[in-house]
Design an enzyme around this catalytic site. Structure first.
Site, PDB file in Angstrom:
ATOM      1  CD  GLN A  69       3.320   5.298   2.690  1.00 52.30           C
ATOM      2  OE1 GLN A  69       2.389   5.073   2.256  1.00 52.30           O
ATOM      3  NE2 GLN A  69       4.071   5.330   3.418  1.00 52.30           N
ATOM      4  N   GLY A 111       0.677  -1.403   0.278  1.00 51.67           N
ATOM      5  CA  GLY A 111      -0.316  -0.160  -0.195  1.00 51.67           C
ATOM      6  C   GLY A 111       1.142   0.995  -0.469  1.00 51.67           C
ATOM      7  CB  CYS A 150       5.588   2.109   8.011  1.00 46.67           C
ATOM      8  SG  CYS A 150       4.437   3.750   6.830  1.00 46.67           S
ATOM      9  CG  LEU A 151       6.680   1.024   1.481  1.00 49.92           C
ATOM     10  CD1 LEU A 151       5.968   1.491   0.301  1.00 49.92           C
ATOM     11  CD2 LEU A 151       8.126   0.336   1.470  1.00 49.92           C
ATOM     12  CG  HIS A 185       0.350   6.735   5.678  1.00 52.75           C
ATOM     13  ND1 HIS A 185       1.004   6.552   6.727  1.00 52.75           N
ATOM     14  CD2 HIS A 185       0.491   5.302   5.269  1.00 52.75           C
ATOM     15  CE1 HIS A 185       2.038   6.287   6.384  1.00 52.75           C
ATOM     16  NE2 HIS A 185       2.088   5.032   5.451  1.00 52.75           N
ATOM     17  CG  HIS A 208      -0.369   0.527   7.246  1.00 49.55           C
ATOM     18  ND1 HIS A 208       0.452   0.547   8.353  1.00 49.55           N
ATOM     19  CD2 HIS A 208       0.115   1.506   6.520  1.00 49.55           C
ATOM     20  CE1 HIS A 208       1.370   1.190   8.219  1.00 49.55           C
ATOM     21  NE2 HIS A 208       1.440   1.950   7.138  1.00 49.55           N
ATOM     22  CD  GLU A 209      -0.719   2.212   2.280  1.00 46.69           C
ATOM     23  OE1 GLU A 209      -0.958   3.629   2.578  1.00 46.69           O
ATOM     24  OE2 GLU A 209      -0.288   1.728   3.143  1.00 46.69           O
TER      25      GLU A 209
END
Length: 214
Positions: free
Chosen positions: A73, A68, A126-127, A172, A168-169
Site C-alpha cells: 500500500q 492496518g 480500505c485506505l 493485501h 484484510h492485511e
C-alpha cells in the site's frame, strides 16, 4: 509497463521512500503493486532499515487513520504489514462485531487459515480504496502464522474484529483487495454508510440494497 524504479533493489526503494520523511504516500487501487503477490521477507532491508520502515508504516497508518497497513500500500512489494486498533467503540458494536483493542503488531510473512466454519459479514473499507465501503463476509476466527519484525515466531488465533483486520492485511500481501471478497450490491460511500448503515450489523443494508448475508 515497468519503470526504472521497479528494477531498483528493494532496500534502495525503501530508502528513497523514507527520505521525504513524515507519513508515506498511500497507493490507490489501479496501481499494479496492489495486484501482485509480494516477495517473502528474508532480510532484504536489514535490521536497521526494517525498523525505520516499520516505524514509517505505523506513522502512516495512524495518520490516515486506519487499523492496518500493508507494505504494497506504500508501493513496496514485501510481505510485511502492521496492524493496530484502539477500538474506540462501545456497547452493542463491541458485542456484535467483536471489536476489541488490537495492540500494535508487525506481521512478517503472515499466512492465515480459518478456525471452524463460522463467517461474519460487516461493512469494511480500505485506505487504498478511499471514500467507499462494502460488506465483506470473512472467517470469524483465523489462525495466523508468521513472525514479527525481530524474527520471533507468530502462531496465534484471532477472533472478531481483530480476525477481520489480519485477514484484510494479509490479503493485501497476496494481491487481493477487499472488493474482491465483497458483496458489490452493498458498495456505499462513506457518507451513505454514516447516514444509513451505521447499525452494528448490516441486516438493514442487506434488505434495502438486495443482498444476502451468511
Amino acid at each position: 509497463m515497468t519503470s526504472v524504479h521497479d528494477h531498483m533493489p528493494l532496500a534502495e526503494r525503501v530508502e528513497e521512500l523514507l527520505a521525504a520523511g513524515g507519513p508515506l504516500p498511500i497507493v490507490a487501487a489501479g496501481q499494479p503493486v496492489l495486484r501482485r503477490a509480494t516477495e517473502p521477507y528474508d532480510g532484504q532491508l536489514g535490521p536497521a532499515l526494517l525498523a525505520r520502515f516499520v516505524e514509517a508504516l505505523r506513522l502512516t497508518m495512524r495518520a490516515a487513520p486506519g487499523v492496518g497497513l500493508a507494505a504494497p500500500q506504500v508501493g513496496i512489494p514485501l510481505r510485511i504489514a502492521v496492524v493496530e486498533d484502539p477500538a474506540p467503540v462501545a456497547g452493542e458494536i463491541v458485542t456484535v462485531r467483536g471489536r476489541v483493542p488490537l495492540p500494535f503488531r508487525v506481521l512478517v510473512n503472515p499466512v492465515y487459515e480459518p478456525v471452524g466454519g463460522a463467517r461474519a459479514a460487516f461493512f469494511e473499507g480500505c485506505l487504498s480504496v478511499p471514500g467507499w465501503q462494502a460488506v465483506v463476509a470473512r472467517h470469524a476466527e483465523v489462525r495466523l502464522r508468521g513472525s514479527d519484525e525481530a524474527g520471533r515466531p507468530l502462531d496465534e488465533v484471532f477472533t472478531g474484529w481483530p480476525a477481520r483486520i489480519v485477514q484484510h492485511e494479509t490479503d493485501h500481501l497476496d494481491g487481493t483487495l477487499y472488493l474482491d471478497r465483497a458483496e458489490l450490491r452493498s458498495l456505499s460511500t462513506n457518507e451513505a454508510v454514516a447516514a444509513l448503515w451505521s447499525q452494528p450489523a448490516p441486516a438493514a443494508a442487506a434488505e434495502a440494497l438486495g443482498f444476502e448475508l451468511p
